[in-house]
Enzyme design. Structure first.
Site, PDB file in Angstrom:
ATOM      1  N   ASN A   1       0.868  -1.182   0.000  1.00 15.69           N
ATOM      2  CA  ASN A   1       0.000   0.000   0.000  1.00 15.69           C
ATOM      3  C   ASN A   1       0.905   1.232   0.000  1.00 15.69           C
ATOM      4  O   ASN A   1       1.497   1.557   1.025  1.00 15.69           O
ATOM      5  CB  ASN A   1      -0.890  -0.047   1.253  1.00 15.69           C
ATOM      6  CG  ASN A   1      -1.689   1.223   1.464  1.00 15.69           C
ATOM      7  OD1 ASN A   1      -1.785   2.061   0.559  1.00 15.69           O
ATOM      8  ND2 ASN A   1      -2.263   1.370   2.650  1.00 15.69           N
ATOM      9  N   TRP A   2       0.995   1.871  -1.157  1.00 12.52           N
ATOM     10  CA  TRP A   2       1.900   3.021  -1.260  1.00 12.52           C
ATOM     11  C   TRP A   2       1.330   4.278  -0.598  1.00 12.52           C
ATOM     12  O   TRP A   2       2.023   5.280  -0.457  1.00 12.52           O
ATOM     13  CB  TRP A   2       2.210   3.310  -2.738  1.00 12.52           C
ATOM     14  CG  TRP A   2       3.271   2.406  -3.326  1.00 12.52           C
ATOM     15  CD1 TRP A   2       3.739   1.231  -2.798  1.00 12.52           C
ATOM     16  CD2 TRP A   2       3.996   2.627  -4.541  1.00 12.52           C
ATOM     17  NE1 TRP A   2       4.712   0.702  -3.624  1.00 12.52           N
ATOM     18  CE2 TRP A   2       4.893   1.542  -4.701  1.00 12.52           C
ATOM     19  CE3 TRP A   2       3.987   3.632  -5.520  1.00 12.52           C
ATOM     20  CZ2 TRP A   2       5.764   1.429  -5.794  1.00 12.52           C
ATOM     21  CZ3 TRP A   2       4.847   3.522  -6.615  1.00 12.52           C
ATOM     22  CH2 TRP A   2       5.729   2.430  -6.742  1.00 12.52           C
ATOM     23  N   LYS A   3       0.055   4.257  -0.245  1.00 15.69           N
ATOM     24  CA  LYS A   3      -0.600   5.443   0.341  1.00 15.69           C
ATOM     25  C   LYS A   3      -0.406   6.651  -0.586  1.00 15.69           C
ATOM     26  O   LYS A   3      -0.356   6.463  -1.803  1.00 15.69           O
ATOM     27  CB  LYS A   3      -0.074   5.678   1.766  1.00 15.69           C
ATOM     28  CG  LYS A   3      -0.187   4.403   2.619  1.00 15.69           C
ATOM     29  CD  LYS A   3       0.030   4.612   4.086  1.00 15.69           C
ATOM     30  CE  LYS A   3      -0.122   3.287   4.813  1.00 15.69           C
ATOM     31  NZ  LYS A   3      -0.020   3.409   6.271  1.00 15.69           N
TER      32      LYS A   3
ATOM     33  N   GLY B   1       2.754   2.224  10.774  1.00 14.10           N
ATOM     34  CA  GLY B   1       3.760   3.270  10.637  1.00 14.10           C
ATOM     35  C   GLY B   1       4.506   3.615  11.903  1.00 14.10           C
ATOM     36  O   GLY B   1       5.197   4.634  11.956  1.00 14.10           O
TER      37      GLY B   1
ATOM     38  N   SER C   1       3.582  -2.167  10.295  1.00 15.00           N
ATOM     39  CA  SER C   1       5.022  -2.266  10.548  1.00 15.00           C
ATOM     40  C   SER C   1       5.629  -3.614  10.158  1.00 15.00           C
ATOM     41  O   SER C   1       6.537  -4.099  10.825  1.00 15.00           O
ATOM     42  CB  SER C   1       5.336  -1.913  12.008  1.00 15.00           C
ATOM     43  OG  SER C   1       4.999  -0.556  12.264  1.00 15.00           O
TER      44      SER C   1
ATOM     45  N   HIS D   1      -9.425   1.218   5.027  1.00 18.52           N
ATOM     46  CA  HIS D   1      -8.154   1.407   5.740  1.00 18.52           C
ATOM     47  C   HIS D   1      -8.372   2.373   6.911  1.00 18.52           C
ATOM     48  O   HIS D   1      -9.182   3.302   6.804  1.00 18.52           O
ATOM     49  CB  HIS D   1      -7.105   1.962   4.770  1.00 18.52           C
ATOM     50  CG  HIS D   1      -5.723   1.953   5.358  1.00 18.52           C
ATOM     51  ND1 HIS D   1      -5.305   2.923   6.235  1.00 18.52           N
ATOM     52  CD2 HIS D   1      -4.704   1.078   5.241  1.00 18.52           C
ATOM     53  CE1 HIS D   1      -4.063   2.645   6.611  1.00 18.52           C
ATOM     54  NE2 HIS D   1      -3.677   1.532   6.024  1.00 18.52           N
TER      55      HIS D   1
ATOM     56  N   GLU E   1      -5.227  -4.832  10.815  1.00 19.22           N
ATOM     57  CA  GLU E   1      -4.192  -3.822  11.009  1.00 19.22           C
ATOM     58  C   GLU E   1      -4.469  -3.062  12.303  1.00 19.22           C
ATOM     59  O   GLU E   1      -5.266  -2.107  12.315  1.00 19.22           O
ATOM     60  CB  GLU E   1      -4.190  -2.826   9.843  1.00 19.22           C
ATOM     61  CG  GLU E   1      -3.919  -3.453   8.494  1.00 19.22           C
ATOM     62  CD  GLU E   1      -3.364  -2.445   7.502  1.00 19.22           C
ATOM     63  OE1 GLU E   1      -2.240  -2.655   7.041  1.00 19.22           O
ATOM     64  OE2 GLU E   1      -4.040  -1.450   7.219  1.00 19.22           O
TER      65      GLU E   1
ATOM     66  N   GLY F   1       2.834  -1.158   4.251  1.00 22.35           N
ATOM     67  CA  GLY F   1       2.848   0.251   3.876  1.00 22.35           C
ATOM     68  C   GLY F   1       4.252   0.713   3.525  1.00 22.35           C
ATOM     69  O   GLY F   1       4.766   0.450   2.436  1.00 22.35           O
ATOM     70  N   GLY F   2       4.908   1.376   4.468  1.00 18.46           N
ATOM     71  CA  GLY F   2       6.202   2.008   4.229  1.00 18.46           C
ATOM     72  C   GLY F   2       7.221   1.108   3.548  1.00 18.46           C
ATOM     73  O   GLY F   2       7.938   1.546   2.629  1.00 18.46           O
TER      74      GLY F   2
ATOM     75  N   GLU G   1      -6.787   4.803   7.891  1.00 17.69           N
ATOM     76  CA  GLU G   1      -6.582   6.215   7.543  1.00 17.69           C
ATOM     77  C   GLU G   1      -7.811   6.794   6.847  1.00 17.69           C
ATOM     78  O   GLU G   1      -8.116   7.983   6.997  1.00 17.69           O
ATOM     79  CB  GLU G   1      -5.307   6.362   6.698  1.00 17.69           C
ATOM     80  CG  GLU G   1      -4.060   6.150   7.571  1.00 17.69           C
ATOM     81  CD  GLU G   1      -2.848   5.592   6.861  1.00 17.69           C
ATOM     82  OE1 GLU G   1      -2.802   5.594   5.621  1.00 17.69           O
ATOM     83  OE2 GLU G   1      -1.924   5.117   7.568  1.00 17.69           O
TER      84      GLU G   1
HETATM   85  P1  PGA Z   1       2.992   0.308   7.591  1.00 20.89           P
HETATM   86  O1  PGA Z   1       1.493   0.528   7.050  1.00 20.89           O
HETATM   87  O2  PGA Z   1       3.483  -1.010   6.987  1.00 20.89           O
HETATM   88  O3  PGA Z   1       3.760   1.496   7.087  1.00 20.89           O
HETATM   89  O4  PGA Z   1       2.913   0.217   9.066  1.00 20.89           O
HETATM   90  C1  PGA Z   1       0.614  -0.554   6.885  1.00 20.89           C
HETATM   91  C2  PGA Z   1      -0.697  -0.063   6.341  1.00 20.89           C
HETATM   92  O5  PGA Z   1      -1.170   0.995   6.765  1.00 20.89           O
HETATM   93  O6  PGA Z   1      -1.313  -0.731   5.472  1.00 20.89           O
END
Ligand code: PGA
Length: 248
Positions: free
Chosen positions: A8-10, A169, A208, A93, A163, A229-230, A95
């Site tokens: 997930n590149w956000k 993050g 993470s 998600h 999640e 994510g990251g 967010e």
């Molecule tokens: P993260 O994000 O791997 O950067 O913790 C995961 C996500 O929000 O899907």
């Protein structure tokens, strides 16, 4: 059940960053993955990304509108995402829930839209740290599952992403025991509602996930993959995470 490792590149990625996908494609060609691989770049890059990877792995989206078309300025329908080359979409998600006020009912509408367009819906759930500290994590997650997953979920049309909000993050992850216990809880909720066929629904862990902890997490019972994510932004890290899935 073949695991799914999804990136997930956000809100990250310009055209130049498609080079990471070329690198990933080359790396996977030399080292075929033991799982399905999906990258969800920002919607602006979906068509270019799908053209570039040529089916070597799947391209997905990070959100969709519940309706197929209409007067919804700035929104994108699941049909549009499919048309651009996506085969999956992340919905609900944390967010989106936090910054856009999406409710469980909104998420269910988006998941149904994904199915309508022929996309895999990756439906996200997860508790906050306050909820975990209060001992209500299981209750919160089963409530989100009940209200965010529409009737008719199968292993083909749906994956669940667990999640924990406090792990996204932050570099913090639940213990192996906490992840295994929550995934078992989610599995039990799905089987109770959808029957034995729900054992084919992949339950991804997200929050993470890094090259250093991927193999450990991906080896836990009922963990059917990861939402990353990251660490999905760099092909090298994401490829190392994909390598954490052991061939069956
Ligand atoms: P993260 O994000 O791997 O950067 O913790 C995961 C996500 O929000 O899907």
């Amino acid at each position: 059940m073949r695991p799914l490792v999804a990136g997930n590149w956000k809100m990250n990625g310009l055209g130049a960053d498609l080079a990471e996908l070329a690198t990933l494609k080359a790396a996977l060609a030399g080292d075929p993955p033991a799982c399905d691989v999906l990258v969800c770049p920002p919607a602006t890059l979906i068509a270019q990304a799908a053209g570039q990877v040529e089916g070597a792995f799947a391209i997905g989206a990070q959100d969709c509108h519940a309706r197929a078309s209409g007067a919804f300025t700035g929104d994108l329908s699941a049909e549009m995402l499919r048309d651009a080359g996506a085969s999956a979409v992340i919905v609900g998600h944390s967010e989106r829930r936090q910054f856009h006020g999406e409710t469980d009912a909104d998420v269910a509408g988006k998941a149904a839209a994904a199915w309508r367009a022929g996309l895999l819906a990756i439906i996200c759930i997860g508790e906050t740290s306050a909820q975990r500290d209060a001992g209500t994590a299981n209750h919160i997650c089963s409530g989100q599952l009940d209200a965010s997953v529409p009737e008719g979920a199968t292993g083909e049309n749906t994956a669940i992403a667990y999640e924990p909000v406090w792990a996204i993050g932050t570099g913090r992850t639940p213990s192996d025991g906490e992840i295994a216990a929550m995934h078992a809880h989610i599995r039990a909720c799905l089987v109770r509602r959808f029957g034995e066929g729900a054992r084919a629904i992949r339950i991804l862990y997200g929050g993470s996930v890094k090259p250093q902890n991927a193999a450990q997490i991906l080896g836990l019972p009922d963990v059917g993959g990861a939402l990353v994510g990251g660490a999905s932004l760099k092909a090298k890290d994401f490829h190392a995470i994909i390598g954490g899935v052991k061939a069956q």
